[in-house]
Design a protein around this motif. Structure first.
Motif, PDB file in Angstrom:
ATOM      1  N   LYS A  37       0.786  -0.882  -0.210  1.00 37.02           N
ATOM      2  CA  LYS A  37       0.154   0.459   0.138  1.00 37.02           C
ATOM      3  C   LYS A  37       0.546   0.987  -0.173  1.00 37.02           C
ATOM      4  O   LYS A  37       0.582   2.993  -0.637  1.00 37.02           O
ATOM      5  CB  LYS A  37      -1.121  -0.057   1.637  1.00 37.02           C
ATOM      6  CG  LYS A  37      -1.844   0.835   1.611  1.00 37.02           C
ATOM      7  CD  LYS A  37      -2.963   0.908   2.315  1.00 37.02           C
ATOM      8  CE  LYS A  37      -3.974   1.668   1.972  1.00 37.02           C
ATOM      9  NZ  LYS A  37      -4.831   1.971   1.189  1.00 37.02           N
ATOM     10  N   GLU A  38       1.681   1.195   0.928  1.00 34.12           N
ATOM     11  CA  GLU A  38       2.465   2.368   0.767  1.00 34.12           C
ATOM     12  C   GLU A  38       3.384   3.160  -1.115  1.00 34.12           C
ATOM     13  O   GLU A  38       3.847   3.842  -1.086  1.00 34.12           O
ATOM     14  CB  GLU A  38       3.712   1.861   1.279  1.00 34.12           C
ATOM     15  CG  GLU A  38       3.594   2.268   3.059  1.00 34.12           C
ATOM     16  CD  GLU A  38       5.174   1.295   4.129  1.00 34.12           C
ATOM     17  OE1 GLU A  38       5.790   1.638   3.395  1.00 34.12           O
ATOM     18  OE2 GLU A  38       4.658   1.157   5.266  1.00 34.12           O
ATOM     19  N   LYS A  39       3.916   1.846  -1.748  1.00 33.91           N
ATOM     20  CA  LYS A  39       4.316   1.740  -2.646  1.00 33.91           C
ATOM     21  C   LYS A  39       3.177   2.563  -3.353  1.00 33.91           C
ATOM     22  O   LYS A  39       3.130   3.420  -4.404  1.00 33.91           O
ATOM     23  CB  LYS A  39       4.554   0.146  -3.662  1.00 33.91           C
ATOM     24  CG  LYS A  39       5.452   0.713  -4.771  1.00 33.91           C
ATOM     25  CD  LYS A  39       5.700  -0.873  -5.167  1.00 33.91           C
ATOM     26  CE  LYS A  39       6.491  -0.406  -6.821  1.00 33.91           C
ATOM     27  NZ  LYS A  39       6.945  -2.339  -6.948  1.00 33.91           N
ATOM     28  N   ARG A  82      -3.220  -8.443  -1.759  1.00 39.59           N
ATOM     29  CA  ARG A  82      -2.771  -7.400  -1.053  1.00 39.59           C
ATOM     30  C   ARG A  82      -3.998  -6.688  -2.270  1.00 39.59           C
ATOM     31  O   ARG A  82      -4.237  -6.594  -3.344  1.00 39.59           O
ATOM     32  CB  ARG A  82      -1.910  -6.509  -0.929  1.00 39.59           C
ATOM     33  CG  ARG A  82      -0.466  -6.867  -0.595  1.00 39.59           C
ATOM     34  CD  ARG A  82      -0.652  -7.352   1.026  1.00 39.59           C
ATOM     35  NE  ARG A  82      -1.302  -5.677   1.524  1.00 39.59           N
ATOM     36  CZ  ARG A  82      -1.492  -5.394   2.150  1.00 39.59           C
ATOM     37  NH1 ARG A  82      -0.914  -7.244   3.384  1.00 39.59           N
ATOM     38  NH2 ARG A  82      -1.540  -4.354   3.275  1.00 39.59           N
ATOM     39  N   PHE A  83      -5.572  -6.523  -1.502  1.00 33.50           N
ATOM     40  CA  PHE A  83      -6.693  -5.690  -1.929  1.00 33.50           C
ATOM     41  C   PHE A  83      -6.532  -4.165  -1.512  1.00 33.50           C
ATOM     42  O   PHE A  83      -6.507  -3.717  -0.018  1.00 33.50           O
ATOM     43  CB  PHE A  83      -7.507  -6.190  -2.008  1.00 33.50           C
ATOM     44  CG  PHE A  83      -7.795  -7.435  -2.160  1.00 33.50           C
ATOM     45  CD1 PHE A  83      -8.174  -7.684  -4.047  1.00 33.50           C
ATOM     46  CD2 PHE A  83      -7.942  -8.756  -1.058  1.00 33.50           C
ATOM     47  CE1 PHE A  83      -8.402  -8.679  -4.223  1.00 33.50           C
ATOM     48  CE2 PHE A  83      -8.141  -9.838  -2.033  1.00 33.50           C
ATOM     49  CZ  PHE A  83      -8.433 -10.015  -3.342  1.00 33.50           C
ATOM     50  N   ASP A  84      -6.823  -3.164  -2.698  1.00 32.30           N
ATOM     51  CA  ASP A  84      -7.274  -1.647  -2.201  1.00 32.30           C
ATOM     52  C   ASP A  84      -8.637  -1.427  -1.710  1.00 32.30           C
ATOM     53  O   ASP A  84      -8.461  -0.611  -1.258  1.00 32.30           O
ATOM     54  CB  ASP A  84      -7.215  -0.866  -3.476  1.00 32.30           C
ATOM     55  CG  ASP A  84      -5.465  -1.089  -4.425  1.00 32.30           C
ATOM     56  OD1 ASP A  84      -5.052  -0.641  -3.714  1.00 32.30           O
ATOM     57  OD2 ASP A  84      -6.148  -0.831  -5.807  1.00 32.30           O
ATOM     58  N   ALA A  85      -9.956  -2.543  -1.934  1.00 25.95           N
ATOM     59  CA  ALA A  85     -11.146  -2.340  -1.513  1.00 25.95           C
ATOM     60  C   ALA A  85     -11.546  -3.686  -1.798  1.00 25.95           C
ATOM     61  O   ALA A  85     -11.595  -4.348  -2.319  1.00 25.95           O
ATOM     62  CB  ALA A  85     -11.581  -1.187  -2.391  1.00 25.95           C
ATOM     63  N   ILE A 135      -7.326  -0.782   4.607  1.00 25.01           N
ATOM     64  CA  ILE A 135      -6.371  -0.397   5.065  1.00 25.01           C
ATOM     65  C   ILE A 135      -5.674  -1.223   5.524  1.00 25.01           C
ATOM     66  O   ILE A 135      -4.042  -1.043   5.341  1.00 25.01           O
ATOM     67  CB  ILE A 135      -6.298   0.453   5.886  1.00 25.01           C
ATOM     68  CG1 ILE A 135      -6.825  -0.188   7.162  1.00 25.01           C
ATOM     69  CG2 ILE A 135      -7.804   1.717   5.885  1.00 25.01           C
ATOM     70  CD1 ILE A 135      -7.380   1.231   8.486  1.00 25.01           C
ATOM     71  N   ASN A 136      -6.103  -2.444   5.866  1.00 22.28           N
ATOM     72  CA  ASN A 136      -4.375  -3.949   6.348  1.00 22.28           C
ATOM     73  C   ASN A 136      -4.827  -4.953   6.130  1.00 22.28           C
ATOM     74  O   ASN A 136      -5.997  -5.507   5.765  1.00 22.28           O
ATOM     75  CB  ASN A 136      -3.633  -3.126   7.236  1.00 22.28           C
ATOM     76  CG  ASN A 136      -1.809  -4.007   7.425  1.00 22.28           C
ATOM     77  OD1 ASN A 136      -1.623  -4.135   7.185  1.00 22.28           O
ATOM     78  ND2 ASN A 136      -2.163  -4.466   8.561  1.00 22.28           N
ATOM     79  N   HIS A 140      -8.606  -5.069   7.278  1.00 19.66           N
ATOM     80  CA  HIS A 140      -8.880  -3.789   8.187  1.00 19.66           C
ATOM     81  C   HIS A 140      -9.958  -2.823   7.433  1.00 19.66           C
ATOM     82  O   HIS A 140      -8.919  -2.441   5.935  1.00 19.66           O
ATOM     83  CB  HIS A 140      -7.761  -4.079   8.981  1.00 19.66           C
ATOM     84  CG  HIS A 140      -7.107  -4.567   9.622  1.00 19.66           C
ATOM     85  ND1 HIS A 140      -7.642  -4.527  10.747  1.00 19.66           N
ATOM     86  CD2 HIS A 140      -6.154  -5.680   9.533  1.00 19.66           C
ATOM     87  CE1 HIS A 140      -6.843  -6.114  12.227  1.00 19.66           C
ATOM     88  NE2 HIS A 140      -6.145  -6.205  10.468  1.00 19.66           N
ATOM     89  N   LEU A 141     -10.305  -2.762   7.655  1.00 19.92           N
ATOM     90  CA  LEU A 141     -11.633  -1.352   6.550  1.00 19.92           C
ATOM     91  C   LEU A 141     -11.482  -0.010   6.949  1.00 19.92           C
ATOM     92  O   LEU A 141     -11.370   0.058   8.148  1.00 19.92           O
ATOM     93  CB  LEU A 141     -13.199  -1.875   6.877  1.00 19.92           C
ATOM     94  CG  LEU A 141     -13.113  -3.140   6.349  1.00 19.92           C
ATOM     95  CD1 LEU A 141     -14.975  -3.738   6.887  1.00 19.92           C
ATOM     96  CD2 LEU A 141     -13.135  -3.716   5.153  1.00 19.92           C
TER      97      LEU A 141
END
Length: 410
Positions: A37-39, A365-368, A387-388, A401-402
């Motif tokens: 997510k940081e990237k 990893r998912f954005d949403a 968010i994680n 984690h939403l």
């Protein structure tokens, strides 16, 4: 010994032992999973540098802030159609100007992209991609609406006062002059109401009336009203500001306790702008953003006839899940902050991916999350930020984690 032999046989006959080396490495979840997510956000954050000619933009930022606080401008949920040079946005709580769009083009998904010149109110600038800006705005941002006409002009236009018209009342705003510390110390505390008698006459005995907090008051704004259903005014504005209603109990001269309902903690300029929108009928399209002390245009959710997403999620990694109504409602209200999914053998490829070179399996990893209630055609849905992502080895659950609810379609 017979019982022990049976237990050992059951253990070695377990289907888990038939898993491939990659599947056996299912629970090997390295620490670097949290870095994706940081990237993804790097283009938005890392490229900000000091704006050497910020003095050219500072006056514009001050003007927009003033108009937002006065209600002359308002906030609206971001859409890609809002992209234009000279437009202002709030992202992550910071006011930003989209100064220029360079090398504008359509990407492979026929969506607008290009480099930008963005200036932030904190004196920094960035040449981020338009797509990166859009993603940040969808997650935590607003578009700043253009300024609108003043309150007095709106009154005159709406009422259309003519010689034959009869005045039907006054809309008024009062400030308390009470010396009570619990009242005097509250900033932006105002009474908003309507009177069929002159306001000066109405407040003559304020210090003996619990409606006025048993203290003298000062008129800070009032308007004559014509040709409107004034008896509905108080109900509308009180409902609009219900989240900032001032809660206090007041004792009258006879010792009886009262709870006044017409006092609100809200800036005067916002009150004036809200009155304007009640008069022109546009108030139904707005709500009061308490945290930012600004007017915000309501998000229009898609209907059953048009259940289309208003958010461009091109390039996003989205996990689609079905969910029960009770949990759906808890997520929308903010009471439920995580969504759980059991990591079954049949769902390995849905929630994880395999690095065949190292025979290690990693969480996707998912954005949403796109959440659907049940399976009916006209079911409600929501797009919720992730968010994680973690794996709980004790319960064998993947935990999402939403963050913010980005969109609701009902």
């Amino acid at each position: 010994m017979d019982d022990l032999d049976k237990e050992l046989k059951a253990l070695f006959d377990s289907p888990l032992l038939d898993m491939s080396p990659g599947e056996l490495a299912l629970f090997d979840v390295p620490e670097h999973l949290g870095k994706k997510k940081e990237k993804a956000e790097a283009d938005f954050v890392a490229q900000r540098t000091k704006c050497e000619d910020f003095d050219l933009y500072e006056e514009g930022f001050l003007k927009v802030h003033k108009e937002l606080k006065e209600g002359a401008r308002s906030l609206i949920k971001f859409q890609e159609s809002h992209y234009k040079e000279g437009a202002y946005f709030i992202v992550g709580g910071v006011l930003m100007l989209l100064d220029k769009i360079y090398e504008s083009k359509k990407d492979q998904h026929h969506k607008l992209d290009g480099r930008t010149h963005c200036v932030f109110e904190n004196g920094t600038e960035s040449n981020m991609l338009l797509r990166s800006l859009g993603k940040a705005l969808f997650i935590d941002g607003y578009t700043v609406q253009e300024s609108v006409a003043g309150t007095e002009e709106a009154f005159q236009k709406h009422f259309g006062v003519k010689d034959a018209d009869v005045q039907d009342g006054w809309i008024y705003v009062l400030r308390s002059l009470s010396e009570d510390p619990g009242i005097k110390g509250v900033a932006d505390l105002y009474k908003i109401g309507f009177s069929t008698t002159p306001v000066e006459e109405r407040i003559k005995n304020a210090e003996n009336d619990p409606t006025y907090l048993m203290g003298k008051v000062k008129i800070v704004a009032s308007w004559k009203t014509y040709n409107m259903k004034t008896h509905q005014f108080e109900n509308i504005i009180h409902k609009f500001f219900s989240a900032v209603q001032f809660h206090v109990k007041v004792q009258d001269i006879n010792g009886l306790m009262f709870t006044p309902r017409e006092w609100f903690v809200v800036p005067l300029k916002i009150i004036e702008a809200t009155v304007e929108k009640i008069i022109d009928g546009s108030i139904v399209n707005y709500q009061y953003n308490r945290s930012m002390q600004m007017l915000e245009e309501r998000t229009v959710h898609a209907t059953k006839e048009k259940p289309a997403s208003q958010i461009d999620t091109t390039g996003w990694a989205i996990l689609t899940l079905n969910i029960k109504q009770i949990y759906f409602d808890q997520i929308l209200s903010g009471d439920k902050k995580a969504e759980f999914r059991e990591l079954k053998q049949s769902k390995l490829n849905m929630y994880t991916w395999l690095d065949e070179a190292e025979y290690k399996r990693y969480l996707k990893r998912f954005d949403a999350l796109r959440l659907y209630v049940g399976y009916k055609r006209d079911r409600a849905s929501a797009l919720v930020e992730v968010i994680n992502t973690e794996y709980d080895s004790d319960s064998r659950m993947v935990v999402y984690h939403l963050g913010k609810v980005l969109e609701v379609i009902s």
